[in-house]
Design an enzyme around this catalytic site. Structure first.
Site, PDB file in Angstrom:
ATOM      1  N   ILE A 242     -24.825  27.777 -21.087  1.00 13.99           N
ATOM      2  CA  ILE A 242     -23.869  26.670 -21.130  1.00 13.99           C
ATOM      3  C   ILE A 242     -24.177  25.718 -19.990  1.00 13.99           C
ATOM      4  O   ILE A 242     -24.323  24.532 -20.190  1.00 13.99           O
ATOM      5  CB  ILE A 242     -22.419  27.165 -21.106  1.00 13.99           C
ATOM      6  CG1 ILE A 242     -22.206  28.066 -22.339  1.00 13.99           C
ATOM      7  CG2 ILE A 242     -21.458  25.982 -21.152  1.00 13.99           C
ATOM      8  CD1 ILE A 242     -20.787  28.380 -22.663  1.00 13.99           C
TER       9      ILE A 242
ATOM     10  N   ASP B  42     -13.900  30.525 -10.287  1.00 14.08           N
ATOM     11  CA  ASP B  42     -14.259  31.756 -10.963  1.00 14.08           C
ATOM     12  C   ASP B  42     -13.775  32.883 -10.071  1.00 14.08           C
ATOM     13  O   ASP B  42     -14.503  33.395  -9.250  1.00 14.08           O
ATOM     14  CB  ASP B  42     -15.783  31.787 -11.122  1.00 14.08           C
ATOM     15  CG  ASP B  42     -16.226  32.917 -12.024  1.00 14.08           C
ATOM     16  OD1 ASP B  42     -15.352  33.581 -12.599  1.00 14.08           O
ATOM     17  OD2 ASP B  42     -17.441  33.133 -12.133  1.00 14.08           O
TER      18      ASP B  42
ATOM     19  N   LYS C 198     -24.968  32.927  -7.128  1.00 12.98           N
ATOM     20  CA  LYS C 198     -23.514  32.846  -7.257  1.00 12.98           C
ATOM     21  C   LYS C 198     -22.810  33.594  -6.124  1.00 12.98           C
ATOM     22  O   LYS C 198     -21.887  33.076  -5.521  1.00 12.98           O
ATOM     23  CB  LYS C 198     -23.114  33.467  -8.593  1.00 12.98           C
ATOM     24  CG  LYS C 198     -21.670  33.364  -8.924  1.00 12.98           C
ATOM     25  CD  LYS C 198     -21.519  33.657 -10.400  1.00 12.98           C
ATOM     26  CE  LYS C 198     -20.140  33.417 -10.908  1.00 12.98           C
ATOM     27  NZ  LYS C 198     -20.163  33.515 -12.386  1.00 12.98           N
TER      28      LYS C 198
END
Lengths: 511, 511
Positions: A210, A269, A301
């Protein structure tokens, strides 16, 4: 309230062909009587009833003659959810208040939610009763790691219950997940091949990209069919013990699919949402044993060892509550894995490793066998400390490659990944050393070159951190399917961006 | 990054006439080369450049022939922000990351924000860099009263700086605000008339209804012109000391306008946001003295005395920090004020009070004079305890009515409020007493009857809590401009809804 829709004049459905993603949208003319009489305004939430279904949609008012006065326009998701035919009659009404939004507000005000409340929120999300702003509020309220492990457990269970769940009827079904995408970190196809060659069942579903230049499903699509139905997936797994399918064709944890999209837009997140997201997908896919790969690095991340350890602990606690066997591996997240970034370029790396070619990227092979080895040890297929060696043997013996080919054949046939005709090579401006690589900038350039929509597009990275290169030696090559996209990526690369950090004559420089 | 838009082929602008409210939306065909080459997807944020402007819009992909391949469709807000002409050339690019979103995330993670960070958030909101989901995240992160008084002060200042600010060049400019709308609580026009009759300057701007059956601007619009430019507003105030204008035509605290819309969708209205919203509007309008009316009641916005006192303290602290004189009145919020609910019906109550008619609703007159009196005392125009009496004298003497007429004349002429032809009377089923009134249900019925879009529509409420009524005595009358809307409101009323609670023969019953 119980308005009988028949009391209002019906409107005629028209498919406008506008993709508003999962948020269904209704379009009405501002001079339509129902807008005036109901006080409907742009962005109102509105219940749309057709003969045998109803949904809640967001309203956009149309002040042009895009629509006839008696028409109601529908976005793609609204049209599909109502399963409409052109000119079908529809009725509108004010929606009932969404009860579970009061639980979202309770969470905003710091209250702990119980199982029923979380289930009610997730059910309303799946039923389409939340607008994107409501999803954003729920995600934000769960931020700051404000979910307890008890809440994460309940949220995960609620997400599983709200979708399909596969039961393989087996004692051991093994799965893996990588938390923070490094470009080129495409270990999954190799791991599935090794584990199935060892006799384990690995019904792997993966996502498409994505925000990254390639997802595992995009990469696999350059090699075989990935859009399998649940039935096809069962057939492949029964025959070859594993599969490498796209998760999007099976309805596993649909709430997660909707939350993730808004999480990406917000770039929020939270640990709780991340854990519930991953574990709900694994439980729904029928997994009993899961290995979590957490790459740690400054442009990955998870950026610190402490953060990785905290996340790891929560993963373990929640998995334990849910009766799932789970181990965590913390891995090096400092630079891309393999050489390719982009679907076909990553597929080439995977083939080279599986075919045990002498020039195969050793970092990809080492990481894949490390993870596969840990998974073998986890289910007792290898003695502690012996897993990676066994995994490696499956590659050198050719068994992993054989299994990979058979899985691809079962999914519809093995294909050759496509090759991009347009290239641009970035060369070293002088003799120097590679000091650093920016994962995020590389991903961006690969996307500008056309990945993942153009499967052959992306980047070939010729160097690793610590490599010493000579003047004019290629550092990276951009691949594109047409000249326009190549230029766009090259423009970005040359436009003062810090992609690779190079030393030059003892002085640091960036290109 | 500095993409020169000229490197990409331009698209031709087309106005689609779709009202997406303040969130500008761009529509592109899925097969347009720019979608493929840029990897744009539905809900992507995208920079739209025309010859001399640029905005960030949300993308909706079109998969029908609503658009030609070379066309880019625009929502109304996007079209207006870019000031486009049909077929104007536009270029698209990826937006720069929005830096201030990292401050929103910091707030989610519990950090206190400083002035520069809050200013940066507000500026980006006003510049249209936030999608609705980002606004929702910011609002949610400020929920749970997580803003300190220092942060609320900085937020208020940031919101004022981001819009126009009126300087009246006067030592005293007085204003008022009511926190929680009770139906019919339309004291403002009466208060402005009284205060200007006392020689005070009251340049009042008000909003239209968004979720209620009437805003002060809607009610005033049935009596005179309210859409004044800043210039016209100045002229009226210079001539008559006060005005009763619609705030929407002047750009005061535009960030607030955008936040409020999402707050309403979320039904999350934290103390911090509320205070910043109100005080930024007052400061921008040039007020020096402000009175805050907080109605307290079970179906009002503020439901308990403790909550009202907490809110009151914060209001005072922040106002003090901003150099604004502020007093708070806690008032009775248990039932509607006056008889009318809806623009014209409320206007009739206002006229009756100002004209000092014997049948004027005394609760509206008492409340208006109470607030006006407190404001007179606040600025030293009346001795403590003498304000309400002086306010009352301005009504009985006819000076307030005279001033009101002059203000309306200056704004464009005094009109008679319209009258609705369709009526439905609800009568008492038996001799009984009115035990309770539900403010929220009444507001809903008035809206179903057509208010505020139909200015004559709404409800006339003939009873108050504690009234004893005889069988067949009218309790309320619904007014509508057409039969269809009347029926719709009546359906709702008769459909088991608890609007009035009546006692009957010692036993409670509801209708």
């Amino acid at each position: 309230m119980s308005f009988t829709p028949e009391k209002m004049a019906p409107l005629k459905a028209r498919r406008l062909g506008i993709n508003t993603h999962h948020e269904p949208t209704l379009y009405l003319r501002e001079d339509s009587p129902v807008c005036r009489s109901e006080g409907f305004e742009s962005l109102s939430r509105i219940t749309v009833n057709c003969q045998d279904r109803h949904i809640i949609a967001s309203l956009n008012i149309v002040c042009s003659d895009l629509l006839e006065p008696e028409q109601a326009g529908f976005s793609e998701s609204a049209w599909q959810m109502l399963d409409l035919k052109p000119n079908a009659e529809i009725w509108l009404s004010h929606p009932r208040p969404v009860q579970s939004l009061s639980y979202v507000r309770a969470k905003v005000y710091g209250h702990e939610l119980d199982e029923l409340q979380l289930q009610s929120i997730i059910n309303d999300i799946v039923e389409g009763r939340y607008a994107d702003v409501h999803l954003a509020a729920f995600i934000t309220a769960c931020g700051d790691d404000s979910l307890s492990d008890r809440e994460i457990t309940a949220l995960t269970e609620a997400m599983v219950k709200a979708g399909s769940r596969i039961d393989w009827g087996l004692e051991q079904v093994i799965d893996k997940h990588c938390v923070g995408g490094l470009p080129g970190n495409r270990t999954t196809p190799i791991i599935v091949s090794i584990l199935t060659a060892c006799g384990l069942t690995v019904p792997k579903t993966s996502s498409r990209a994505i925000t990254s230049p390639a997802g595992t499903a995009d990469t696999m699509e350059t090699l075989t069919e990935v859009a399998l139905s649940l039935e096809q997936m069962r057939t492949v797994v029964n025959r070859e013990k594993g599969c490498l399918a796209w998760g999007g064709s099976v309805r596993l944890s649909p709430a997660d699919d909707m939350l993730i999209q808004v999480e990406r837009a917000l770039d929020i997140d939270s640990e709780g949402q991340l854990i519930a997201s991953v574990l709900s997908k694994k439980l729904a896919a029928g997994a009993t044993h899961v290995l979590i790969d957490i790459p740690v690095g400054p442009t990955a991340k998870v950026r610190s060892q402490e953060a990785a350890e905290r996340l790891s602990e929560s993963f373990k606690t929640v998995a334990h509550n849910l009766g799932l066997q789970l181990d965590v591996l913390l891995t090096d997240g400092s630079q891309p894995i393999g050489r390719g970034i982009g679907p076909a370029l990553e597929a080439r790396d995977i083939l080279a490793v599986l075919q045990n070619k002498p020039d195969a990227p050793s970092d990809l092979r080492d990481r894949a066998t490390l993870i596969a080895g840990a998974m073998l040890e986890m289910v007792g297929e290898s003695a502690p400390g012996k897993g990676q060696q066994r995994a490696m043997e499956k590659i050198t013996s050719g068994e992993a490659w054989d299994r990979f080919r058979r899985i691809c054949e079962a999914q519809g046939g093995l294909k050759k990944p496509p090759v991009a005709p347009y290239r641009y090579a970035l060369v070293a401006p002088s003799d120097c050393e590679v000091l650093d690589v920016d994962n995020r900038q590389l991903a961006k350039i690969a996307k500008l070159a056309g990945a993942p929509a153009d499967p052959a597009a992306g980047i070939e990275l010729h160097v690793k951190i610590g490599d010493k290169v000579e003047q004019y030696q290629p550092l990276l090559t951009i691949h594109a399917e047409n000249a326009g996209e190549l230029n766009y990526a090259v423009d970005y690369l040359t436009d003062h961006e810090l992609v690779l950090t190079l030393s030059s004559n003892g002085k640091e420089s960036t290109r």
